[in-house]
Design an enzyme around this catalytic site. Structure first.
Site, mmCIF file in Angstrom:
data_model
loop_
_atom_site.group_PDB
_atom_site.id
_atom_site.type_symbol
_atom_site.label_atom_id
_atom_site.label_comp_id
_atom_site.label_asym_id
_atom_site.label_seq_id
_atom_site.Cartn_x
_atom_site.Cartn_y
_atom_site.Cartn_z
ATOM 1 N N GLY A 1 0.819 -1.212 0.000
ATOM 2 C CA GLY A 1 0.000 0.000 0.000
ATOM 3 C C GLY A 1 0.850 1.258 0.000
ATOM 4 O O GLY A 1 2.092 1.204 0.021
ATOM 5 N N ASP B 1 0.914 -8.702 2.170
ATOM 6 C CA ASP B 1 -0.209 -7.979 1.561
ATOM 7 C C ASP B 1 -1.057 -8.991 0.805
ATOM 8 O O ASP B 1 -0.509 -9.942 0.241
ATOM 9 C CB ASP B 1 0.319 -6.897 0.575
ATOM 10 C CG ASP B 1 -0.652 -5.745 0.394
ATOM 11 O OD1 ASP B 1 -1.769 -5.998 -0.096
ATOM 12 O OD2 ASP B 1 -0.312 -4.610 0.757
ATOM 13 N N THR C 1 -6.211 -3.899 -2.125
ATOM 14 C CA THR C 1 -6.110 -2.493 -2.553
ATOM 15 C C THR C 1 -4.651 -2.063 -2.751
ATOM 16 O O THR C 1 -4.399 -0.989 -3.274
ATOM 17 C CB THR C 1 -6.779 -1.524 -1.532
ATOM 18 O OG1 THR C 1 -6.171 -1.717 -0.254
ATOM 19 C CG2 THR C 1 -8.269 -1.773 -1.432
ATOM 20 N N GLY C 2 -3.724 -2.887 -2.318
ATOM 21 C CA GLY C 2 -2.299 -2.595 -2.502
ATOM 22 C C GLY C 2 -1.875 -2.868 -3.939
ATOM 23 O O GLY C 2 -2.567 -3.572 -4.677
ATOM 24 N N ASP D 1 -3.628 -12.825 3.427
ATOM 25 C CA ASP D 1 -4.674 -12.001 4.031
ATOM 26 C C ASP D 1 -4.584 -12.155 5.545
ATOM 27 O O ASP D 1 -4.858 -13.237 6.079
ATOM 28 C CB ASP D 1 -6.039 -12.486 3.515
ATOM 29 C CG ASP D 1 -7.191 -11.686 4.098
ATOM 30 O OD1 ASP D 1 -6.966 -10.871 5.021
ATOM 31 O OD2 ASP D 1 -8.329 -11.885 3.624
ATOM 32 N N LYS E 1 -13.256 -6.879 8.740
ATOM 33 C CA LYS E 1 -12.494 -8.090 9.105
ATOM 34 C C LYS E 1 -11.025 -7.784 9.362
ATOM 35 O O LYS E 1 -10.455 -8.262 10.336
ATOM 36 C CB LYS E 1 -12.624 -9.156 7.991
ATOM 37 C CG LYS E 1 -13.944 -9.898 8.059
ATOM 38 C CD LYS E 1 -14.102 -10.882 6.922
ATOM 39 C CE LYS E 1 -13.211 -12.098 7.078
ATOM 40 N NZ LYS E 1 -13.431 -13.066 5.979
ATOM 41 N N ALA F 1 -1.870 0.786 13.020
ATOM 42 C CA ALA F 1 -2.247 2.017 12.326
ATOM 43 C C ALA F 1 -3.705 2.328 12.605
ATOM 44 O O ALA F 1 -4.609 1.748 12.024
ATOM 45 C CB ALA F 1 -2.031 1.850 10.821
ATOM 46 N N TYR G 1 -15.241 1.400 8.702
ATOM 47 C CA TYR G 1 -13.826 1.731 8.916
ATOM 48 C C TYR G 1 -13.620 2.258 10.332
ATOM 49 O O TYR G 1 -12.766 1.770 11.070
ATOM 50 C CB TYR G 1 -13.411 2.784 7.886
ATOM 51 C CG TYR G 1 -11.946 3.143 7.888
ATOM 52 C CD1 TYR G 1 -10.982 2.228 7.465
ATOM 53 C CD2 TYR G 1 -11.526 4.411 8.279
ATOM 54 C CE1 TYR G 1 -9.637 2.576 7.447
ATOM 55 C CE2 TYR G 1 -10.187 4.766 8.256
ATOM 56 C CZ TYR G 1 -9.246 3.839 7.841
ATOM 57 O OH TYR G 1 -7.917 4.190 7.812
#
Ligand code: UDP
Length: 315
Positions: free
Chosen positions: A12, A33, A37-38, A58, A93, A116, A147
């Site tokens: 990412g 990763d 989305t990366g 994952d 998740k 993060a 989120y």
């Protein structure tokens, strides 16, 4: 070797810059990763470097790493509103189940873990600027809730592992950050505006553009992350640039940097879009001796230069 670091979300925007920094500091880096989305291109330059290893995985699933691990940086998650609206279950998740797996791994390896978190834990804030002591104003069932609540759960789980299992934990609350390797199509204000200006399309400001954000250049953020990881601070720390600007002014700034016929047009404001956002960075200043160094003028130039060279700009 300075030690071994696992970076989740390594392909990412932020994860890839962290891989670079820790390799530069002499660490062995395991980049993980699932490439949801990366983008592997962000870390392509590290393939073949014997300090670097990539694992496609994952982290919401059971996560195994062989050998010693000294540090974990948990950065895996869809992170732009457009992405997490499209991927709501995966977002929930990775913030919950993924964080549980990572904390379990940290406990088993006796590794220090930095997770993060985000300014989104403050939601649409009723306190301005936001201090770490503010508990936030989040709509749990709104579209952004997937989120915001995942990240709030992530913080709760992290503190539980710290208090109950004695895991060494660090929590960063990241405010809006920009720079090279953002995805042009991630839907965020900066890539949207720059992409539109470079293509000669009109810039889409949502609402009347009076909502504010405070944008931090990626190199400043990475320095803050490094200092927090190496510190003994277990409470959450805001890292961001306090220089606040309205989104309309931000669009106008982008236009000043790019020779284009684009104009500004207004579109409806998305649901639960925070009206203001500015970090109070007193804690980072006092405990980490950190503050941002890169002015928006300079950061914008570097970022626009990067986007100009992206061949998918016109696809
Ligand atoms: N925004 C906008 N036009 C766009 C994309 C975003 O006006 O094409 C606005 C968005 O509604 C928000 C701000 O810019 O008020 C920052 O959005 P972004 O998606 O970058 O991040 P957020 O801070 O909302 O997570």
């Amino acid at each position: 070797m300075a030690g071994t670091v696992l970076v989740t979300g390594a392909a990412g925007f932020l994860g890839s810059h962290l891989c670079d920094r820790f390799i530069h500091e002499g660490f062995k880096v395991i980049g993980m990763d699932n490439l949801l989305t990366g983008n592997i291109r962000n870390i392509e330059h590290l393939f073949g470097n014997d300090q670097f290893q990539f694992v496609k995985h994952d982290v919401s699933e059971y996560t195994h790493v062989s050998g010693d691990l000294d540090y974990i940086l948990h950065f895996a998650s869809p992170a732009s509103p457009k992405d997490y609206l499209k991927l709501p279950i995966q977002t929930l998740k990775v913030g919950s189940l993924g964080t549980h797996k990572i904390l379990g791994l940290a406990r088993a390896k006796k590794a220090r873990v930095l997770i993060a978190s985000t300014s989104e834990v403050y939601g649409d804030p009723l306190v301005h600027p936001q201090q770490e002591s503010y508990w936030g104003n989040v709509n749990p069932i709104g579209y952004r809730g997937v989120y915001d609540e995942a990240k709030r759960f992530m913080e709760a789980m992290t503190m539980a592992y710290h208090r109950y299992h004695g895991v060494e934990t660090r929590i960063i609350r990241i405010f809006n950050t920009y720079g090279p390797r953002m995805r042009l199509d991630d839907g965020r204000a900066l890539p949207a505006f720059v992409g539109q200006a470079l293509r000669g399309e009109d810039l889409t400001v949502y609402g009347d553009g009076s909502q504010t954000r405070s944008f931090c250049f990626v190199s400043d953020l990475v320095e803050g992350i490094y200092r927090l990881l190496m510190s003994d601070v277990t409470e959450p720390v805001n890292i961001g640039n306090p220089s606040e600007i309205t989104i309309l002014q931000f669009a106008q700034e982008v236009l000043k940097h790019i020779d284009t016929k684009s104009k500004i047009i207004f579109e409806p404001l998305p649901e639960d879009d925070p009206k203001v956002r500015q970090p109070d960075i007193t804690r980072a200043r006092q405990l980490l001796g950190w503050e941002p160094k890169v002015e928006r003028e300079e950061g914008l130039k570097k970022t626009i230069e990067y986007f100009r060279n992206q061949h998918e700009l016109f696809h």
